[in-house]
Design an enzyme around this catalytic site. Structure first.
Site, PDB file in Angstrom:
ATOM      1  N   ASP A   1       0.836  -1.193   0.000  1.00 22.09           N
ATOM      2  CA  ASP A   1       0.000   0.000   0.000  1.00 22.09           C
ATOM      3  C   ASP A   1       0.869   1.240   0.000  1.00 22.09           C
ATOM      4  O   ASP A   1       1.417   1.620   1.029  1.00 22.09           O
ATOM      5  CB  ASP A   1      -0.882  -0.053   1.236  1.00 22.09           C
ATOM      6  CG  ASP A   1      -1.733   1.178   1.401  1.00 22.09           C
ATOM      7  OD1 ASP A   1      -1.717   2.037   0.513  1.00 22.09           O
ATOM      8  OD2 ASP A   1      -2.413   1.270   2.433  1.00 22.09           O
TER       9      ASP A   1
ATOM     10  N   ASP B   1      -2.123   7.336  -9.261  1.00 24.82           N
ATOM     11  CA  ASP B   1      -2.351   6.175  -8.415  1.00 24.82           C
ATOM     12  C   ASP B   1      -2.217   4.892  -9.218  1.00 24.82           C
ATOM     13  O   ASP B   1      -3.133   4.488  -9.921  1.00 24.82           O
ATOM     14  CB  ASP B   1      -3.753   6.252  -7.787  1.00 24.82           C
ATOM     15  CG  ASP B   1      -4.053   5.040  -6.920  1.00 24.82           C
ATOM     16  OD1 ASP B   1      -3.110   4.306  -6.573  1.00 24.82           O
ATOM     17  OD2 ASP B   1      -5.229   4.819  -6.593  1.00 24.82           O
TER      18      ASP B   1
END
Length: 472
Positions: A92, A303
Site C-alpha cells: 500500500d 495512483d
C-alpha cells in the site's frame, strides 16, 4: 488522539527492487488476475471497492459493489521475526504503517481464495520481537502520550470508509529482505521495523474471500516502512514502478534509479495522495477544457493502484466526443458502464493519442492501445470512466491509474517532492544505484532467484483508497 487519512495503491504484476544504502532488495510480485481472461467488470468492480476504502474523506457517489474486501491486483510475500516466517500482505503506497494479523485474533480471516494459507504473527514465537511501549520514540512521535496506556503499550486503530476496522499494538521485529549484491545476484539481509500487530478486525476485513495477512504501507508519513528504512540510513525515500500491460509484469523499486532518466513535476504539498498539477489536456493537439478546480488546486492524483482513469463528467464527455470525432464509431453500453464499439482496423493507426501536460512541462501521452480494451475479437471498450469524485470542498478530482501509467517508468521521489516518468519497455530492465556508487541492472528475469520479499501487490484495491488511522 491524532487521525490521518491515507490511501492505498495497487499495480500490475511486477518485481520490486529496493535500494538500501549500498544495498538493493528484490521483491517478486504476483498479480491476482494472472492467467485469467480479461473482464472489464473485474476492473471496474475492483476500482469501485478501492474507492470505498481509499477515498474515505472524498464524496464518491459511486454505485455497485462498494465493499472493502478487495485485495487489489497484487499482494506480496514478506518474512518477519526470528526465525523468519512468511506472510502475504498488501503493498500500500498510500498508507503509513505495516500491520499483520496477530495471534490470538478471533475475527481475523481464516482462509483465502488466493492460493496460499493465511498466517497469524505470534509475538511469543519470535526471539527478536519487542513490544513498543508508550515511552518508545516511535510511539511518542505518532501519538498523544496522554492517550497511551502503559499496560497496553503503543496501539493503532484503522477505520476504513465502510467502517471496517483493524486494531492492535505496535511491535518491533526483523523484516527479511533480499539484498541485491550485483547484477542479478541477491543475498539475505534483515532490517528491524515497527509494525502493527492486529488483534481485532471488524466488517469486511475479517470476511474477505480474497484475504491476506496484512498491509504493508509505503506512504509519505514517517511511520511507513519506506520512511523507517530511510530514517535508519538504509534507504532513500524514493520508489519507482514500471508496469507492463502486455505481458502483465514489470518492476517496482525502492531507491534511486540510475537509468533510464526521467523528467519530473512537483508534488502538490500537504496532500495525502500523490497529487500533481495538471495544466492542460489535449487529444492529438485538440485542447480540452479542464475544470478550474483541477488546475488551481492540483486535483489530479497519480495512483498506480487504480486500474482505469476517472474524470469529471464534463471532461469525460468532451474527451469521448473529441476522440470519436477523429474516428467515428457506433458506441453501445456494456455492463452498464463501459462505452464499447466494433472495429476491424488497427486502433493504434485509427485513434488519436491523449496528452496530459503537467507543471514544469512534463507530458504524459496515453496511446490508443493503452486506453482501449479488447474484450473479444473486433470489440473494444474505452478505459476512460466517469469518476464523480469530489474533495471535501466539492472540488472535482481526476484519478489516473495504471491504464495511463503502463509502459512507463514512474518515479516517486519523496525526498525532493517530485514525481516523474519516462516511456520504457517494462519487460526489460532498469539500473539502480546504491549508496556506494554501485550501479546494477535489475529486470523481470531477476526473480528466478526466489527472493524472500515477494512484493506482490499493492493491495487495498485498484483505485484509490482512503483510510483513517488513529494512533492511541
Amino acid at each position: 488522539m491524532e487521525s490521518r487519512i491515507n490511501f492505498c495503491v495497487a499495480v500490475a504484476v511486477f518485481i520490486i527492487v529496493t535500494e538500501i544504502a549500498s544495498c538493493h532488495f528484490v521483491f517478486e510480485v504476483q498479480h491476482k488476475f494472472a492467467g485469467k481472461g480479461k473482464n472489464l467488470a473485474h476492473f471496474k468492480s475492483h476500482d469501485t471497492r478501492r474507492h470505498s476504502r481509499m477515498l474515505a474523506s472524498v464524496d464518491l457517489p459511486l454505485g455497485g459493489d462498494s465493499r472493502v474486501d478487495s485485495v487489489g491486483l497484487y499482494f506480496t510475500k514478506i518474512k518477519l521475526g526470528t526465525p523468519p516466517k512468511e506472510y502475504h500482505v498488501q503493498v500500500d503506497t498510500g498508507s503509513d504503517i505495516l500491520w499483520i494479523n496477530c495471534s490470538p485474533c478471533p475475527k481475523c480471516p481464516s482462509k483465502t481464495n488466493l492460493g496460499f494459507s493465511l498466517s497469524l504473527y505470534d509475538v511469543n514465537a519470535s526471539s527478536t520481537s519487542k513490544k513498543v511501549g508508550c515511552d518508545d520514540d516511535f510511539c511518542s512521535f505518532i501519538s498523544n502520550s496522554d492517550s497511551c496506556q502503559p499496560d497496553l503499550g503503543c496501539s493503532y486503530h484503522i477505520v476504513y470508509a465502510d467502517q471496517s476496522t483493524s486494531e492492535g499494538n505496535f511491535i518491533r521485529d526483523n523484516l527479511s529482505l533480499d539484498q541485491v549484491t550485483g547484477n542479478l545476484l541477491t543475498g539475505p539481509l534483515g532490517q528491524e521495523v515497527v509494525f502493527g500487530c492486529g488483534s481485532d478486525q471488524s466488517g469486511q476485513l475479517g470476511k474477505s474471500e480474497s484475504a491476506v495477512d496484512g498491509v504493508m504501507g509505503f506512504g509519505q508519513a514517517n511511520t511507513s516502512v519506506l520512511s523507517q528504512l530511510a530514517a535508519a540510513g538504509d534507504a532513500k525515500r524514493v520508489f519507482s514502478h514500471c508496469l507492463d500491460n502486455v505481458k502483465g509484469g514489470g518492476i517496482f523499486a525502492i531507491g534511486v534509479v540510475d537509468s533510464p532518466a526521467d523528467k519530473t513535476t512537483p508534488m502538490v504539498p500537504n496532500q495525502m495522495h500523490y497529487n500533481v498539477m495538471l495544466m492542460e489536456m489535449d487529444v492529438d493537439g485538440a485542447s480540452l477544457d479542464l475544470p478550474p478546480s483541477i488546475v488551481r488546486k492540483g486535483g489530479t492524483i497519480i495512483d498506480s493502484g487504480t486500474t482505469l482513469a476517472y474524470l469529471p463528467q464534463a471532461l469525460y464527455d468532451s474527451l469521448i466526443e473529441t476522440i470519436t470525432s477523429r474516428q467515428p464509431v457506433k458506441l453501445h453500453i456494456v455492463e452498464e458502464t463501459f462505452q464499447c464499439f466494433t472495429f476491424t482496423k488497427d486502433v493504434n493507426q485509427a485513434f488519436p493519442p491523449v496528452n496530459f501536460h503537467f507543471e514544469d512541462s512534463l507530458k504524459l501521452t496515453v496511446y490508443p492501445h493503452d486506453y482501449l480494451f479488447s474484450l473479444e475479437s473486433e470489440m473494444y471498450c474505452f478505459g476512460w470512466q466517469v469518476g464523480g469524485m469530489t474533495t471535501e470542498d466539492r472540488s472535482e478530482v481526476i484519478l489516473l491509474g495504471d491504464m495511463v501509467l503502463s509502459n512507463k517508468l514512474v518515479v516517486y521521489d519523496l525526498e525532493n517532492e517530485v514525481i516523474g516518468w519516462t516511456d520504457h519497455n517494462c519487460s526489460s530492465s532498469i539500473k539502480v544505484k546504491d549508496g556506494s556508487g554501485g550501479v546494477y541492472s535489475v529486470g523481470a528475469d531477476n526473480l528466478s532467484s526466489a527472493p524472500p520479499l515477494l512484493l506482490i501487490g499493492k493491495l487495498l484495491a485498484i483505485l484509490s483508497t482512503f483510510v483513517a488511522v488513529a494512533f492511541t
